[in-house]
Design a protein around this motif. Structure first.
Motif, PDB file in Angstrom:
ATOM      1  N   ALA A   6     -44.943  11.542 -37.460  1.00 12.84           N
ATOM      2  CA  ALA A   6     -45.929  10.827 -38.267  1.00 12.84           C
ATOM      3  C   ALA A   6     -47.291  11.506 -38.163  1.00 12.84           C
ATOM      4  CB  ALA A   6     -46.019   9.368 -37.812  1.00 12.84           C
ATOM      5  N   ARG A   7     -47.633  11.980 -36.965  1.00 13.35           N
ATOM      6  CA  ARG A   7     -48.944  12.608 -36.771  1.00 13.35           C
ATOM      7  C   ARG A   7     -49.050  13.925 -37.536  1.00 13.35           C
ATOM      8  NH1 ARG A   7     -51.763  15.647 -32.750  1.00 13.35           N
ATOM      9  NH2 ARG A   7     -49.875  16.002 -31.493  1.00 13.35           N
ATOM     10  N   ILE A   8     -47.965  14.707 -37.513  1.00 17.51           N
ATOM     11  CA  ILE A   8     -48.048  15.996 -38.213  1.00 17.51           C
ATOM     12  C   ILE A   8     -48.104  15.794 -39.727  1.00 17.51           C
ATOM     13  CG2 ILE A   8     -45.565  16.520 -38.430  1.00 17.51           C
ATOM     14  CD1 ILE A   8     -46.246  19.383 -37.662  1.00 17.51           C
TER      15      ILE A   8
ATOM     16  N   GLY B 283     -51.523  15.657 -44.615  1.00 20.92           N
ATOM     17  CA  GLY B 283     -52.185  14.901 -45.671  1.00 20.92           C
ATOM     18  C   GLY B 283     -53.695  15.060 -45.621  1.00 20.92           C
ATOM     19  N   ARG B 284     -54.256  15.065 -44.417  1.00 18.49           N
ATOM     20  CA  ARG B 284     -55.709  15.244 -44.286  1.00 18.49           C
ATOM     21  C   ARG B 284     -56.145  16.629 -44.767  1.00 18.49           C
ATOM     22  NH1 ARG B 284     -54.405  12.784 -39.207  1.00 18.49           N
ATOM     23  NH2 ARG B 284     -55.007  10.567 -39.212  1.00 18.49           N
ATOM     24  N   ALA B 285     -55.219  17.583 -44.679  1.00 18.80           N
ATOM     25  CA  ALA B 285     -55.521  18.929 -45.170  1.00 18.80           C
ATOM     26  C   ALA B 285     -55.365  19.025 -46.686  1.00 18.80           C
ATOM     27  CB  ALA B 285     -54.613  19.949 -44.486  1.00 18.80           C
TER      28      ALA B 285
ATOM     29  N   SER C 237     -49.512  28.929 -52.087  1.00 23.87           N
ATOM     30  CA  SER C 237     -50.985  28.948 -52.067  1.00 23.87           C
ATOM     31  C   SER C 237     -51.563  27.987 -51.044  1.00 23.87           C
ATOM     32  CB  SER C 237     -51.527  28.602 -53.460  1.00 23.87           C
ATOM     33  OG  SER C 237     -51.089  27.305 -53.854  1.00 23.87           O
ATOM     34  N   ALA C 238     -50.774  26.969 -50.654  1.00 20.74           N
ATOM     35  CA  ALA C 238     -51.264  25.960 -49.717  1.00 20.74           C
ATOM     36  C   ALA C 238     -51.004  26.319 -48.266  1.00 20.74           C
ATOM     37  CB  ALA C 238     -50.622  24.607 -50.026  1.00 20.74           C
TER      38      ALA C 238
ATOM     39  N   ALA D 149     -54.214  26.852 -40.977  1.00 21.23           N
ATOM     40  CA  ALA D 149     -55.524  26.824 -40.318  1.00 21.23           C
ATOM     41  C   ALA D 149     -55.893  25.406 -39.893  1.00 21.23           C
ATOM     42  CB  ALA D 149     -56.586  27.397 -41.258  1.00 21.23           C
ATOM     43  N   SER D 150     -55.627  24.429 -40.781  1.00 27.03           N
ATOM     44  CA  SER D 150     -55.976  23.046 -40.478  1.00 27.03           C
ATOM     45  C   SER D 150     -55.170  22.508 -39.297  1.00 27.03           C
ATOM     46  CB  SER D 150     -55.749  22.171 -41.717  1.00 27.03           C
ATOM     47  OG  SER D 150     -56.051  20.817 -41.445  1.00 27.03           O
ATOM     48  N   LEU D 151     -53.875  22.839 -39.256  1.00 29.17           N
ATOM     49  CA  LEU D 151     -53.044  22.350 -38.160  1.00 29.17           C
ATOM     50  C   LEU D 151     -53.452  22.982 -36.823  1.00 29.17           C
ATOM     51  CD1 LEU D 151     -49.503  22.257 -39.850  1.00 29.17           C
ATOM     52  CD2 LEU D 151     -50.996  20.321 -39.335  1.00 29.17           C
TER      53      LEU D 151
END
Length: 361
Positions: free
Chosen positions: A307-309, A314-316, A343-344, A350-352
């Motif tokens: 769930a956290r990942i 989603g936040r990214a 592309s994502a 980087a975000s993770l």
């Protein structure tokens, strides 16, 4: 459609009953095993009682070999205005019904292309058919009202109607469903007597190939017995490829350079043809296959980690198109493979990392 009777409360019958009951249809349940019908009723699939009069639609959800007799019996009893079956084979049952002299105007053969490795009412879910193809095989004799009832059933189950000829359907499912089941079982059978050290090396590839080998053998004997010819035809082609591939691999063992080149060519040929076939498999929502990039993340086997990942993705601002989980042998950890648009991928990686996740290249 206001009323229906489901005859056969296994996985498919109970799932259809759950979908109909959840959308306000009064569903009556029948099964040769009364305990199974009671179980389906307890799950909210309907009532295990005989309707007072004819219902709108009778859904025959019994094994293919039993479809003609069950349909003929229901028709003689005047059970419904329209009748359909959901067996995975269509041509044989239709011809048997014609030979029995039943009213073919009131019948349409159908096949929802959905299922699970598990069977029985306890495996059923109301959303089993959502977004999945549901094949309809009307004939020139099929009454328009019966076709409309079948289409309404498909809509209520939120499936996608596909109209086909019955024999064309049987050839198609031999290729995309029945033969893969046998091949999966054959590969899994190699593991039965394999050395334990080898089995412990099993990774995601062998899990993918053998997943459906966990299916109920009795159910598949019923299915394959109703469609042996088309399945044998496909397997004959597979057997020819196997023979050629064995010869090519043997040639790779040779010390003769020409034979080795022939071996390389033979193995490469079957792999490339496999690539070409795989590219034809429909992608997400039935669209053309898409090429995704994989972001691989190391994850511990603790509650809430998945769930956290997903929340961090989603936040990214990245949509996860598909996901796979590979568990580490002998460790409480694993590798989550997130499939995303190419592309994502850099932004997600980087975000993770910023959020403390360990990525594997």
């Amino acid at each position: 459609m206001r009323t229906a009777v489901v005859i056969g409360t296994g996985l498919i019958g109970t799932s259809a009953a759950l979908a109909l009951a959840g959308r306000g249809v009064t569903v009556h349940l029948r099964d040769h095993d009364p305990a199974q019908a009671r179980t389906a009723a307890a799950l909210g699939a309907g009532r295990d009682e005989v309707p007072e009069g004819p219902v709108d639609l009778a859904i025959i959800a019994v094994p293919p070999a039993l479809v003609p007799a069950a349909l003929a019996e229901a028709m003689r009893a005047g059970t419904a205005r329209g009748y359909l079956d959901v067996a995975s084979v269509k041509g044989g049952p239709r011809r048997e019904l014609e030979a029995l002299g039943v009213d073919m105007t009131a019948y349409i053969g159908t096949h929802p292309m959905s299922g699970k490795e598990r069977s029985g009412p306890l495996a059923a879910t109301a959303d089993l058919f959502e977004g999945r193809p549901w094949v309809l095989t009307p004939t020139r004799d099929t009454d328009t009202e019966v076709l409309n009832l079948a289409l309404e059933l498909v809509a209520l189950c939120r499936a996608v109607p596909v109209v086909m000829d019955a024999d064309a359907h049987d050839r198609a499912v031999a290729l995309v469903s029945h033969t893969p089941q046998l091949i999966s079982s054959m590969v899994a059978a190699r593991l039965a007597d394999a050395d334990e050290t080898a089995v412990r090396l099993c990774g995601q590839g062998i899990r993918d190939v053998t997943r459906i080998a966990a299916s109920d053998p009795r159910m598949w004997v019923d299915i394959l017995s109703a469609n042996p010819g088309p399945v044998a035809d496909v397997l004959a082609g597979v057997a020819a490829d196997l023979d050629e591939t064995v010869r090519a691999l043997r040639a790779l063992q040779s010390s003769d350079d020409d034979k080795r080149r022939e071996g390389v060519s033979g193995v490469e040929d079957v792999l490339r043809r496999g690539n070409a076939g795989r590219e034809r498999v429909p992608g997400k929502h039935g669209a053309a296959p898409a090429v995704y990039e994989t972001v691989a993340v190391l994850i511990s086997d603790r509650p809430g980690e998945l769930a956290r990942i997903f929340a961090d993705a989603g936040r990214a601002g990245v949509n996860i198109e598909d996901v796979r989980i590979e568990h580490a042998t002998g460790q409480q950890a694993g590798l989550v493979q997130l499939m995303v648009e190419p592309s994502a991928a850099p932004g997600l990686s980087a975000s993770l990392r910023e959020r403390g996740w360990a990525l594997r290249q």
